[in-house]
Design an enzyme around this catalytic site. Structure first.
Site, PDB file in Angstrom:
ATOM      1  N   LYS A 133       0.857  -1.180   0.000  1.00 30.51           N
ATOM      2  CA  LYS A 133       0.000   0.000   0.000  1.00 30.51           C
ATOM      3  C   LYS A 133       0.888   1.224   0.000  1.00 30.51           C
ATOM      4  CE  LYS A 133      -4.576   0.733   0.615  1.00 30.51           C
ATOM      5  NZ  LYS A 133      -5.738  -0.159   0.546  1.00 30.51           N
ATOM      6  N   GLY A 178     -20.260   7.008   5.889  1.00 27.60           N
ATOM      7  CA  GLY A 178     -19.396   7.445   4.778  1.00 27.60           C
ATOM      8  C   GLY A 178     -20.024   7.098   3.445  1.00 27.60           C
ATOM      9  N   VAL A 179     -20.435   8.131   2.691  1.00 33.28           N
ATOM     10  CA  VAL A 179     -21.095   7.860   1.403  1.00 33.28           C
ATOM     11  C   VAL A 179     -20.246   8.393   0.246  1.00 33.28           C
ATOM     12  CG1 VAL A 179     -23.432   7.611   2.273  1.00 33.28           C
ATOM     13  CG2 VAL A 179     -22.580   9.903   1.762  1.00 33.28           C
ATOM     14  N   GLY A 180     -18.974   8.048   0.268  1.00 39.09           N
ATOM     15  CA  GLY A 180     -18.046   8.464  -0.790  1.00 39.09           C
ATOM     16  C   GLY A 180     -18.007   7.474  -1.943  1.00 39.09           C
ATOM     17  N   VAL A 202     -17.265   4.417  -2.261  1.00 38.63           N
ATOM     18  CA  VAL A 202     -17.851   3.088  -2.067  1.00 38.63           C
ATOM     19  C   VAL A 202     -19.214   3.183  -1.378  1.00 38.63           C
ATOM     20  CG1 VAL A 202     -17.566   0.794  -1.096  1.00 38.63           C
ATOM     21  CG2 VAL A 202     -15.560   2.030  -1.938  1.00 38.63           C
TER      22      VAL A 202
HETATM   23  N1  PHE Z   1      -7.832   0.389  -2.659  1.00 47.31           N
HETATM   24  C1  PHE Z   1      -8.864  -0.594  -2.673  1.00 47.31           C
HETATM   25  C2  PHE Z   1      -8.624  -1.631  -1.575  1.00 47.31           C
HETATM   26  O1  PHE Z   1      -8.118  -1.319  -0.535  1.00 47.31           O
HETATM   27  C3  PHE Z   1      -9.089  -1.230  -4.007  1.00 47.31           C
HETATM   28  C4  PHE Z   1      -7.874  -1.560  -4.813  1.00 47.31           C
HETATM   29  C5  PHE Z   1      -7.030  -2.588  -4.457  1.00 47.31           C
HETATM   30  C6  PHE Z   1      -7.620  -0.868  -5.930  1.00 47.31           C
HETATM   31  C7  PHE Z   1      -5.950  -2.925  -5.219  1.00 47.31           C
HETATM   32  C8  PHE Z   1      -6.551  -1.210  -6.712  1.00 47.31           C
HETATM   33  C9  PHE Z   1      -5.708  -2.209  -6.335  1.00 47.31           C
HETATM   34  O2  PHE Z   1      -8.989  -2.769  -1.696  1.00 47.31           O
END
Ligand code: PHE
Length: 359
Positions: free
Chosen positions: A84, A188-190, A192
């Protein structure tokens, strides 16, 4: 919750593959790429952009989110590793200044030559991802010049997760899978929470919504005919399903005693302040859908899109159906063992990773 001490302490105390960091002098942003585990494949995960109290808090967030991605890919059966990135910005960043910062971050990702690949996350938009992608090929979700929003896929997965949870919590009155009348509170209504609210409204669920952004909240509530609650009233509001779809650490020793729901099922990453909170939910008879299972829809869809650049959205949405199947299995196994579904899911992750590791 682990405390962010110093950058040195965080790095020294982490069992991940490693961290790449850079200070972007022009914008004042810190870039952190946390690579947690590569047993299953290339560390892959979203890029989060927000302000933090300190650079160390940003790094800690990246590390915890990367750990979540390791588990997410493993349970979803995708050959990718946990990673991440966090762009810890000093304040709001728009226009050319934002684009420049994103391109420089893309350059950093490109310099890793495939050691990490990324996609959208909290604080970044499809346009941001397109700007990052102008500097690196290691961006998921690209379709020609544009980048797809993973939000609707994640939301579809959460709908499946809610169905599985409602079934296991004995909340479905009518036919199996019928969510009409189910009272769902969305925090949270962003990117997702918004599409999730629309999908649930369309199948007749009774919605209560909350968001720190009042304008966004009122507009959505009016569109779908939902009730609203203030952010500080969320935890005590009665509902069948509490769906955290914003920030992490909302399930904690402070909030669990107040919860008036039968199940916690949402898209936010790292919903638990610590794993012990899953035990506290279990003791209160509240079913917990492990976040990294419930929110895997976007990741599942994007991994499939990366391998099949020409697939249509319909097929991607179909793939996301996996979330409901996996959760059904996890809940069944957890009930048999009288343990929290988090414990069951963690065992699954450990088994899958152990099988993938050499020796
Ligand atoms: N960021 C989102 C997650 O935490 C979705 C995601 C994952 C987007 C991996 C791209 C790559 O799951």
């Amino acid at each position: 919750m682990r405390k962010a001490e110093s950058l040195e302490q965080l790095i020294a105390g982490w069992d991940g593959v490693g961290v790449v960091s850079r200070f972007d002098g022009e914008s004042g942003a810190w870039f952190f790429v946390a690579m947690h585990d590569d047993s299953l494949g290339r560390p892959t995960g979203g890029t989060r952009l927000r302000r933090y109290g300190s650079p160390a808090e940003g790094l800690l967030d990246a590390m915890r989110l990367a750990e979540g991605m390791t588990a997410k890919w493993a349970v979803a059966g995708v050959k990718a590793g946990g990673g991440k990135a966090v762009l810890a910005v000093p304040g709001p960043l728009e226009g050319e200044a934002r684009r420049g910062m994103l391109r420089r971050y893309g350059g950093l990702v490109e310099s890793l030559r495939g050691a990490f690949s990324t996609g959208e996350d909290l604080g970044t938009t499809p346009q941001d991802m397109a700007d990052i992608a102008s500097a690196t090929r290691w961006v998921l979700g690209g379709r020609g010049e544009t980048v797809t929003d993973p939000g609707p896929f994640t939301a579809r997965g959460v709908v499946g997760a809610i169905r599985a949870s409602a079934r296991h919590a004995g909340l479905l009155g009518g036919a199996d899978g019928d969510l009409s009348g189910l009272r769902v509170l969305i925090q949270g209504v962003g990117h997702v929470g918004g599409p999730l609210a629309r999908e649930l409204a369309a199948v007749g669920a009774e919605l209560v919504v909350s968001d720190v952004n009042r304008q966004q909240l009122e507009a959505l509530a009016e569109e779908i005919g939902a009730t609203t609650v203030a952010p500080d009233e969320v935890y005590g509001t009665a509902c069948d399903i509490f769906a955290p779809c914003a920030i992490g650490a909302v399930i904690s020793p402070q909030t669990v005693p107040h919860l008036a729901c039968r199940a916690v099922v949402g898209s936010a990453n790292n919903q638990l302040a610590s794993d012990a909170d899953a035990g506290a939910l279990h003791d209160r008879g509240i079913l917990y859908a492990p976040d990294y299972v419930a929110n895997a829809g976007g990741a599942i869809a994007f991994a499939h899109l990366a391998a099949n650049p020409n697939v249509e959205d319909g097929e991607l949405f179909e793939r996301v159906g996996k979330v409901e199947t996996i959760l059904d299995e996890v809940f069944t196994e957890a009930a048999e063992r009288a343990e929290s579904p988090l414990v069951t899911a963690q065992h699954r992750v450990e088994r899958i990773l152990a099988d993938a590791r050499p020796g």
